[in-house]
Enzyme design. Structure first.
Site, PDB file in Angstrom:
ATOM      1  N   TYR A  66      -7.333  10.189   9.982  1.00 54.17           N
ATOM      2  CA  TYR A  66      -8.568   9.405   9.923  1.00 54.17           C
ATOM      3  C   TYR A  66      -9.718  10.276   9.437  1.00 54.17           C
ATOM      4  O   TYR A  66     -10.020  11.313  10.041  1.00 54.17           O
ATOM      5  CB  TYR A  66      -8.899   8.813  11.290  1.00 54.17           C
ATOM      6  CG  TYR A  66     -10.203   8.054  11.303  1.00 54.17           C
ATOM      7  CD1 TYR A  66     -10.345   6.883  10.578  1.00 54.17           C
ATOM      8  CD2 TYR A  66     -11.302   8.515  12.029  1.00 54.17           C
ATOM      9  CE1 TYR A  66     -11.544   6.186  10.563  1.00 54.17           C
ATOM     10  CE2 TYR A  66     -12.508   7.823  12.027  1.00 54.17           C
ATOM     11  CZ  TYR A  66     -12.620   6.653  11.284  1.00 54.17           C
ATOM     12  OH  TYR A  66     -13.812   5.969  11.266  1.00 54.17           O
ATOM     13  N   GLU A 120      -8.989   2.994  -5.677  1.00 64.97           N
ATOM     14  CA  GLU A 120      -9.932   3.264  -4.587  1.00 64.97           C
ATOM     15  C   GLU A 120      -9.620   4.605  -3.945  1.00 64.97           C
ATOM     16  O   GLU A 120      -8.458   4.866  -3.601  1.00 64.97           O
ATOM     17  CB  GLU A 120      -9.813   2.193  -3.498  1.00 64.97           C
ATOM     18  CG  GLU A 120     -10.334   0.849  -3.882  1.00 64.97           C
ATOM     19  CD  GLU A 120     -10.389  -0.111  -2.692  1.00 64.97           C
ATOM     20  OE1 GLU A 120     -10.622  -1.298  -2.940  1.00 64.97           O
ATOM     21  OE2 GLU A 120     -10.177   0.320  -1.541  1.00 64.97           O
ATOM     22  N   ASN A 125      -6.657  -1.869  -6.837  1.00 64.31           N
ATOM     23  CA  ASN A 125      -6.885  -3.296  -7.059  1.00 64.31           C
ATOM     24  C   ASN A 125      -6.509  -3.632  -8.498  1.00 64.31           C
ATOM     25  O   ASN A 125      -6.964  -2.973  -9.430  1.00 64.31           O
ATOM     26  CB  ASN A 125      -8.351  -3.641  -6.802  1.00 64.31           C
ATOM     27  CG  ASN A 125      -8.758  -3.275  -5.394  1.00 64.31           C
ATOM     28  OD1 ASN A 125      -8.020  -3.522  -4.446  1.00 64.31           O
ATOM     29  ND2 ASN A 125      -9.902  -2.644  -5.250  1.00 64.31           N
ATOM     30  N   ARG A 168      -7.207  -6.136 -10.448  1.00 60.14           N
ATOM     31  CA  ARG A 168      -8.028  -7.245 -10.956  1.00 60.14           C
ATOM     32  C   ARG A 168      -9.365  -6.717 -11.453  1.00 60.14           C
ATOM     33  O   ARG A 168      -9.719  -5.562 -11.223  1.00 60.14           O
ATOM     34  CB  ARG A 168      -8.303  -8.223  -9.806  1.00 60.14           C
ATOM     35  CG  ARG A 168      -9.041  -7.521  -8.660  1.00 60.14           C
ATOM     36  CD  ARG A 168      -9.656  -8.458  -7.662  1.00 60.14           C
ATOM     37  NE  ARG A 168     -10.577  -7.729  -6.808  1.00 60.14           N
ATOM     38  CZ  ARG A 168     -10.260  -7.055  -5.717  1.00 60.14           C
ATOM     39  NH1 ARG A 168      -8.999  -6.987  -5.331  1.00 60.14           N
ATOM     40  NH2 ARG A 168     -11.191  -6.422  -5.024  1.00 60.14           N
ATOM     41  N   GLU A 216      -5.895   2.859  -2.155  1.00 58.52           N
ATOM     42  CA  GLU A 216      -5.280   1.633  -2.673  1.00 58.52           C
ATOM     43  C   GLU A 216      -5.700   1.392  -4.119  1.00 58.52           C
ATOM     44  O   GLU A 216      -6.640   2.026  -4.599  1.00 58.52           O
ATOM     45  CB  GLU A 216      -5.620   0.377  -1.845  1.00 58.52           C
ATOM     46  CG  GLU A 216      -6.634   0.535  -0.757  1.00 58.52           C
ATOM     47  CD  GLU A 216      -6.780  -0.680   0.150  1.00 58.52           C
ATOM     48  OE1 GLU A 216      -7.103  -1.764  -0.345  1.00 58.52           O
ATOM     49  OE2 GLU A 216      -6.614  -0.519   1.369  1.00 58.52           O
ATOM     50  N   VAL A 248     -15.790  -7.583  -8.471  1.00 58.07           N
ATOM     51  CA  VAL A 248     -17.151  -8.135  -8.391  1.00 58.07           C
ATOM     52  C   VAL A 248     -18.153  -7.169  -9.025  1.00 58.07           C
ATOM     53  O   VAL A 248     -19.027  -7.571  -9.798  1.00 58.07           O
ATOM     54  CB  VAL A 248     -17.543  -8.387  -6.916  1.00 58.07           C
ATOM     55  CG1 VAL A 248     -18.983  -8.877  -6.814  1.00 58.07           C
ATOM     56  CG2 VAL A 248     -16.602  -9.365  -6.239  1.00 58.07           C
ATOM     57  N   HIS A 291     -16.803   5.657  -0.227  1.00 57.80           N
ATOM     58  CA  HIS A 291     -15.818   4.860  -0.962  1.00 57.80           C
ATOM     59  C   HIS A 291     -16.177   4.988  -2.438  1.00 57.80           C
ATOM     60  O   HIS A 291     -17.201   4.454  -2.872  1.00 57.80           O
ATOM     61  CB  HIS A 291     -15.873   3.405  -0.501  1.00 57.80           C
ATOM     62  CG  HIS A 291     -15.075   2.452  -1.346  1.00 57.80           C
ATOM     63  ND1 HIS A 291     -14.182   1.564  -0.809  1.00 57.80           N
ATOM     64  CD2 HIS A 291     -15.035   2.245  -2.674  1.00 57.80           C
ATOM     65  CE1 HIS A 291     -13.635   0.862  -1.797  1.00 57.80           C
ATOM     66  NE2 HIS A 291     -14.144   1.257  -2.933  1.00 57.80           N
ATOM     67  N   GLU A 338      -2.194   7.472   8.721  1.00 56.13           N
ATOM     68  CA  GLU A 338      -2.956   8.441   7.922  1.00 56.13           C
ATOM     69  C   GLU A 338      -3.886   9.235   8.829  1.00 56.13           C
ATOM     70  O   GLU A 338      -4.320   8.733   9.868  1.00 56.13           O
ATOM     71  CB  GLU A 338      -3.845   7.717   6.882  1.00 56.13           C
ATOM     72  CG  GLU A 338      -3.121   7.220   5.666  1.00 56.13           C
ATOM     73  CD  GLU A 338      -4.066   6.541   4.668  1.00 56.13           C
ATOM     74  OE1 GLU A 338      -5.267   6.374   4.970  1.00 56.13           O
ATOM     75  OE2 GLU A 338      -3.572   6.173   3.594  1.00 56.13           O
ATOM     76  N   LYS A 361       0.826  -1.223   0.000  1.00 54.83           N
ATOM     77  CA  LYS A 361       0.000   0.000   0.000  1.00 54.83           C
ATOM     78  C   LYS A 361       0.856   1.267   0.000  1.00 54.83           C
ATOM     79  O   LYS A 361       0.463   2.281  -0.573  1.00 54.83           O
ATOM     80  CB  LYS A 361      -0.949   0.014   1.208  1.00 54.83           C
ATOM     81  CG  LYS A 361      -1.811  -1.245   1.362  1.00 54.83           C
ATOM     82  CD  LYS A 361      -2.662  -1.536   0.154  1.00 54.83           C
ATOM     83  CE  LYS A 361      -3.203  -2.958   0.165  1.00 54.83           C
ATOM     84  NZ  LYS A 361      -3.644  -3.440  -1.139  1.00 54.83           N
TER      85      LYS A 361
HETATM   86  C1  MV4 Z   1      -9.656   4.919   5.839  1.00 53.94           C
HETATM   87  C2  MV4 Z   1     -10.809   5.415   6.497  1.00 53.94           C
HETATM   88  C3  MV4 Z   1     -10.736   6.671   7.055  1.00 53.94           C
HETATM   89  N1  MV4 Z   1      -9.594   7.394   6.972  1.00 53.94           N
HETATM   90  N2  MV4 Z   1      -8.543   5.684   5.778  1.00 53.94           N
HETATM   91  C4  MV4 Z   1     -11.184   0.467   5.219  1.00 53.94           C
HETATM   92  C5  MV4 Z   1     -10.614  -0.619   4.374  1.00 53.94           C
HETATM   93  C6  MV4 Z   1      -9.556  -0.021   3.537  1.00 53.94           C
HETATM   94  N3  MV4 Z   1      -9.794  -0.336   2.163  1.00 53.94           N
HETATM   95  C7  MV4 Z   1      -9.595   1.437   3.802  1.00 53.94           C
HETATM   96  N4  MV4 Z   1     -10.555   1.672   4.818  1.00 53.94           N
HETATM   97  C8  MV4 Z   1     -10.710   2.897   5.362  1.00 53.94           C
HETATM   98  N5  MV4 Z   1      -9.631   3.717   5.284  1.00 53.94           N
HETATM   99  C9  MV4 Z   1      -8.537   6.879   6.341  1.00 53.94           C
HETATM  100  N6  MV4 Z   1      -7.414   7.605   6.288  1.00 53.94           N
HETATM  101  C10 MV4 Z   1     -11.952   4.604   6.545  1.00 53.94           C
HETATM  102  C11 MV4 Z   1     -11.905   3.339   5.996  1.00 53.94           C
HETATM  103  C12 MV4 Z   1     -13.124   2.564   6.076  1.00 53.94           C
HETATM  104  C13 MV4 Z   1     -13.795   2.197   4.933  1.00 53.94           C
HETATM  105  C14 MV4 Z   1     -13.317   2.492   3.666  1.00 53.94           C
HETATM  106  C15 MV4 Z   1     -13.992   2.101   2.542  1.00 53.94           C
HETATM  107  C16 MV4 Z   1     -15.174   1.412   2.677  1.00 53.94           C
HETATM  108  C17 MV4 Z   1     -15.659   1.085   3.907  1.00 53.94           C
HETATM  109  C18 MV4 Z   1     -14.996   1.470   5.048  1.00 53.94           C
HETATM  110  C19 MV4 Z   1     -15.512   1.157   6.298  1.00 53.94           C
HETATM  111  C20 MV4 Z   1     -14.830   1.525   7.419  1.00 53.94           C
HETATM  112  C21 MV4 Z   1     -13.622   2.239   7.308  1.00 53.94           C
END
Ligand code: MV4
Length: 445
Positions: free
Chosen positions: A202, A275, A289, A291, A287, A294, A208, A200, A116
């Site tokens: 938060y 993403e 992906n 691939r 991040e 789904v 997303h 990071e 990552k």
């Molecule tokens: C985060 C975030 C808040 N702030 N990064 C969760 C899995 C991973 N793919 C990244 N994720 C998150 N990263 C920062 N800096 C909140 C999440 C997160 C989240 C992200 C995407 C979809 C659903 C989620 C559910 C909880 C937390």
């Protein structure tokens, strides 16, 4: 073009790839575990090979067995689908070392995006926006404290090898940092055998949003727009939409230009998804992906493009043959992931499907490997059907989804259809007013 393709997967995605092969006039080879001998992807296959016992580690993750199946059947390429070996750089390498084409990115790109920090660095250098955070790995809690002091609390500690939410811990303030750091480390070591972590800022109410890209390895990179995948529970997506109800055309265009230029700069090839977290009008890359995903059908519906066909053409060396200006976005698409689970507790509900009737009609697509009489085995992912609708507007798509869910009959096992019916009837969902945390609250209500 390839003379034969092996599909290293099962279920609906194996069928999805089989259909693309058939339309291209390419025979395909199905692989299956012993328990999947009468699965739909085997029944409809041109040719099939048993690759081992039910447990995924002995069959769909069994690299030598899959490679042998390709070699004995004379397959020239392997499509990994999603999950299983789709993002395993070692597998891609092994496939290519045997003179077989891996339908996906290069092993080096899979490896880069699997790390990552490397992924974030590669994108940031080319102008893709990131969440404020540490510059690379954070070796100890003192460094984490420095970073948090600079960017401000709350902070999130994440595993470099992470994904799917494992090895991730929030620290609300300086007092909780030490413990959060230790927990994230321990989880990362246990889950990935790698305890490297980074820090990071938060974001507490993000959406997303992800961008579908396709690169041909000849320098051409296009995007097929965004998907909003905020409706997740415990990092499992339930509903996805294209486009995002939160995004303007101008924001999509701007993001697309930056992201495709970055991927061209690193020489990326094949399909990929970037993403992002989207909060208060700002994008932050988290991040990538490497691939097919789904939820790719919602993108296919609004762009009128077959993403699997494009993956196969590109892997065979073809150029895209069109540019960004040729891609048009039409209407709105929504996907409901229907799983064999109790819709309240999410406990898996394997068992015999005694009757099956899929919805149809204008703008309705069902990607499923179910049939009446099929036994849903307990060994694999519980996804049993993807119901995708397409309509001119988001409101029309929601009406169509409600209608299609009402028609869907899966008898004999419990599924999440009733939960999807509640979601599409919800006023906040209908307004498009949700973040990644919305569904967790909704399911308990
Ligand atoms: C985060 C975030 C808040 N702030 N990064 C969760 C899995 C991973 N793919 C990244 N994720 C998150 N990263 C920062 N800096 C909140 C999440 C997160 C989240 C992200 C995407 C979809 C659903 C989620 C559910 C909880 C937390």
């Amino acid at each position: 073009m390839f003379q034969k393709i092996l599909i290293a997967n099962r279920g609906e995605i194996a069928l999805r790839i089989q259909r693309a092969c058939r339309e291209l006039g390419i025979p395909s080879v199905a692989v299956h575990s012993t328990v999947d001998a009468d699965a739909m992807h085997v029944r409809l296959a041109d040719e099939s090979v048993c690759i081992g016992p039910p447990a995924a580690k002995d069959s769909y993750l069994n690299m030598p067995a899959i490679l042998s199946a390709a070699l004995v059947t004379g397959a020239e390429a392997i499509h990994p689908g999603y999950g299983f070996l789709a993002e395993n750089a070692g597998f891609a390498e092994m496939v290519e070392a045997h003179g077989i084409t891996f339908i996906g990115p290069s092993p080096a790109h899979i490896r880069m995006m699997g790390d990552k920090i490397a992924a974030k660095e590669a994108m940031a250098r080319r102008g893709v926006p990131l969440v404020p955070g540490s510059d690379g790995v954070v070796a100890d809690v003192a460094k984490a404290r420095d970073v948090a002091g600079r960017i401000g609390y709350p902070v999130l500690i994440k595993a470099t090898a992470g994904g799917g939410g494992r090895g991730m811990k929030v620290a609300q303030d300086a007092a909780s940092l030490e413990e959060a750091f230790a927990i994230a480390r321990t989880e990362a070591r246990a889950s990935f055998g790698n305890d490297a972590v980074y820090v990071e800022k938060y974001l507490d109410h993000p959406r997303h949003i992800e961008l579908q890209v396709m690169a041909d390895g000849h320098g051409n990179v296009v995007h097929f727009g965004e998907r909003d995948c905020s409706l997740q529970r415990r990092h499992q997506k339930l509903v996805e939409e294209a486009g995002s109800p939160a995004l303007s055309v101008a924001e999509r265009d701007k993001l697309g230009i930056t992201a495709t230029a970055a991927l061209a700069a690193i020489g990326y090839r094949n399909a990929g998804t970037l993403e992002f977290l989207y909060q208060d009008g700002q994008f932050a890359f988290i991040e990538m992906n490497t691939r097919l995903q789904v939820e790719h059908p919602v993108t296919e519906m609004v762009c009128g493009i077959d993403l699997v066909r494009e993956q196969i053409r590109i892997a065979a060396g073809a150029a895209l043959g069109y540019g960004q200006g040729d891609i048009r976005f039409s209407g709105h698409a929504i996907e409901c992931r229907i799983t064999a689970e109790d819709p309240a507790s999410f406990v898996p509900t394997p068992g015999r499907v005694t009757a099956f009737h899929a919805p149809g009609g204008l703008g309705v697509r069902v990607d499923s490997a179910l049939y009446a009489g099929y036994f849903v085995p307990p060994y694999y992912d519980s996804l049993v059907a993807k119901l995708i609708v397409h309509a001119p507007t988001r409101a029309d798509a929601i009406s169509r989804m409600r209608r299609a869910l009402g028609e869907f009959a899966i008898v004999g096992i419990q599924t999440t259809i009733p939960l999807h019916q509640r979601i599409v009837d919800d006023a906040a969902f209908q307004r498009g007013d949700y973040t990644v945390h919305w569904l967790e609250g909704f399911v308990g209500r």
